[in-house]
Design a protein around this motif. Structure first.
Motif, PDB file in Angstrom:
ATOM      1  N   ALA A 157       0.838  -1.197   0.000  1.00  0.00           N
ATOM      2  CA  ALA A 157       0.000   0.000   0.000  1.00  0.00           C
ATOM      3  C   ALA A 157       0.877   1.252   0.000  1.00  0.00           C
ATOM      4  O   ALA A 157       1.965   1.262   0.556  1.00  0.00           O
ATOM      5  CB  ALA A 157      -0.910   0.002   1.221  1.00  0.00           C
ATOM      6  N   GLY A 158       0.379   2.301  -0.622  1.00  0.00           N
ATOM      7  CA  GLY A 158       1.119   3.550  -0.701  1.00  0.00           C
ATOM      8  C   GLY A 158       1.261   4.206   0.662  1.00  0.00           C
ATOM      9  O   GLY A 158       0.398   4.081   1.533  1.00  0.00           O
ATOM     10  N   LEU A 159       2.339   4.917   0.833  1.00  0.00           N
ATOM     11  CA  LEU A 159       2.647   5.576   2.099  1.00  0.00           C
ATOM     12  C   LEU A 159       1.540   6.531   2.515  1.00  0.00           C
ATOM     13  O   LEU A 159       1.074   6.499   3.653  1.00  0.00           O
ATOM     14  CB  LEU A 159       3.981   6.322   1.960  1.00  0.00           C
ATOM     15  N   TRP A 160       1.094   7.370   1.588  1.00  0.00           N
ATOM     16  CA  TRP A 160       0.078   8.369   1.926  1.00  0.00           C
ATOM     17  C   TRP A 160      -1.272   7.729   2.187  1.00  0.00           C
ATOM     18  O   TRP A 160      -2.038   8.186   3.038  1.00  0.00           O
ATOM     19  CB  TRP A 160      -0.026   9.425   0.832  1.00  0.00           C
ATOM     20  N   ALA A 161      -1.598   6.657   1.464  1.00  0.00           N
ATOM     21  CA  ALA A 161      -2.868   5.969   1.681  1.00  0.00           C
ATOM     22  C   ALA A 161      -2.917   5.335   3.072  1.00  0.00           C
ATOM     23  O   ALA A 161      -3.927   5.439   3.774  1.00  0.00           O
ATOM     24  CB  ALA A 161      -3.088   4.908   0.609  1.00  0.00           C
TER      25      ALA A 161
END
Length: 181
Positions: A33-37
Motif C-alpha cells: 500500500a502507498g505511504l500516503w494511503a
C-alpha cells in the motif's frame, strides 16, 4: 520526518505516533500500500484516541521536567527515582499505548489499560526499548544529524518487535504470505 514534526507540535504527538507506527508496521510486513494511503487511513481511524493518549503524556512530561529542574538543588540521588518513573510512564504511553490505538479498536480507557499491562508484564521489551532510547538520545546529543535517522530506526525496530510479540502471543493472526506464481 513526519513523526518528528508531529512530536514537536505537542497536541499532534499522539496521532503522529499512531500514524508513524502504522506506516512502519506496513513496511515491516512488506505491504504494498502507498505511504500516503496508509497514513491517511491510520489518521482517520485513530486520531481521536491517539490524541487523547498523547495528551496524557503531557502532564507526565511536565512532572519529568519539574523533577529535572530540582536536580541542582536536591542532587541526583533525590530526583533519580521520580525521573525514572516519569520516563517509564512516557515510554509506556508512547510505545505501548499508542501502537495499540493504531492496531486495535477498543475504547480509549481500555487501550491505555492494555498498554500499561503489556508494557509492565513484558519488562524485557520495555527495558530494551528504554536502552535503545538512551542510546539514540546519546547519538543525537553527540551527533546532531542523527536526529533525522535515530528516531525512525528506533520506531521501525520497535514495530518489528511489536508485530512479532502480537503474533507470538496470539493477539493477531500472522499475515498470510503472498502466493508465488
Amino acid at each position: 520526518m513526519f513523526w518528528l514534526v508531529s512530536l514537536a507540535l505537542v497536541v499532534t504527538a499522539g496521532a503522529g505516533t499512531a500514524v508513524a507506527y502504522e506506516v512502519c508496521r506496513r513496511y515491516v510486513l512488506g505491504k504494498d500500500a502507498g505511504l500516503w494511503a496508509v497514513a491517511a487511513k491510520a489518521w482517520r481511524q485513530s486520531w481521536r484516541q491517539a490524541t487523547l493518549v498523547g495528551l496524557l503524556a503531557v502532564p507526565v512530561a511536565v512532572i519529568g521536567i519539574l523533577t529535572v529542574s530540582y536536580l541542582p538543588t536536591l542532587g541526583l540521588a533525590e530526583v533519580l527515582i521520580p525521573l525514572v518513573v516519569a520516563g517509564l510512564f512516557l515510554v509506556l504511553l508512547l510505545f505501548w499505548c499508542l501502537p495499540l490505538t493504531a492496531r486495535f479498536t477498543n475504547p480509549t480507557r481500555r487501550q491505555v489499560r492494555n498498554g500499561f499491562i503489556l508494557g509492565l508484564t513484558t519488562p524485557s521489551l520495555t527495558f530494551l526499548l528504554g536502552i535503545a532510547l538512551l542510546l539514540g538520545g546519546a547519538a543525537v546529543w553527540n551527533f546532531m544529524p542523527a536526529v533525522f535517522v535515530a528516531p525512525g530506526l528506533i520506531l521501525l525496530w520497535w514495530c518489528y518487535l511489536l508485530e512479532r510479540f502480537f503474533v507470538a502471543r496470539g493477539f493477531v493472526q500472522p499475515e498470510p504470505e503472498a502466493a508465488e506464481v
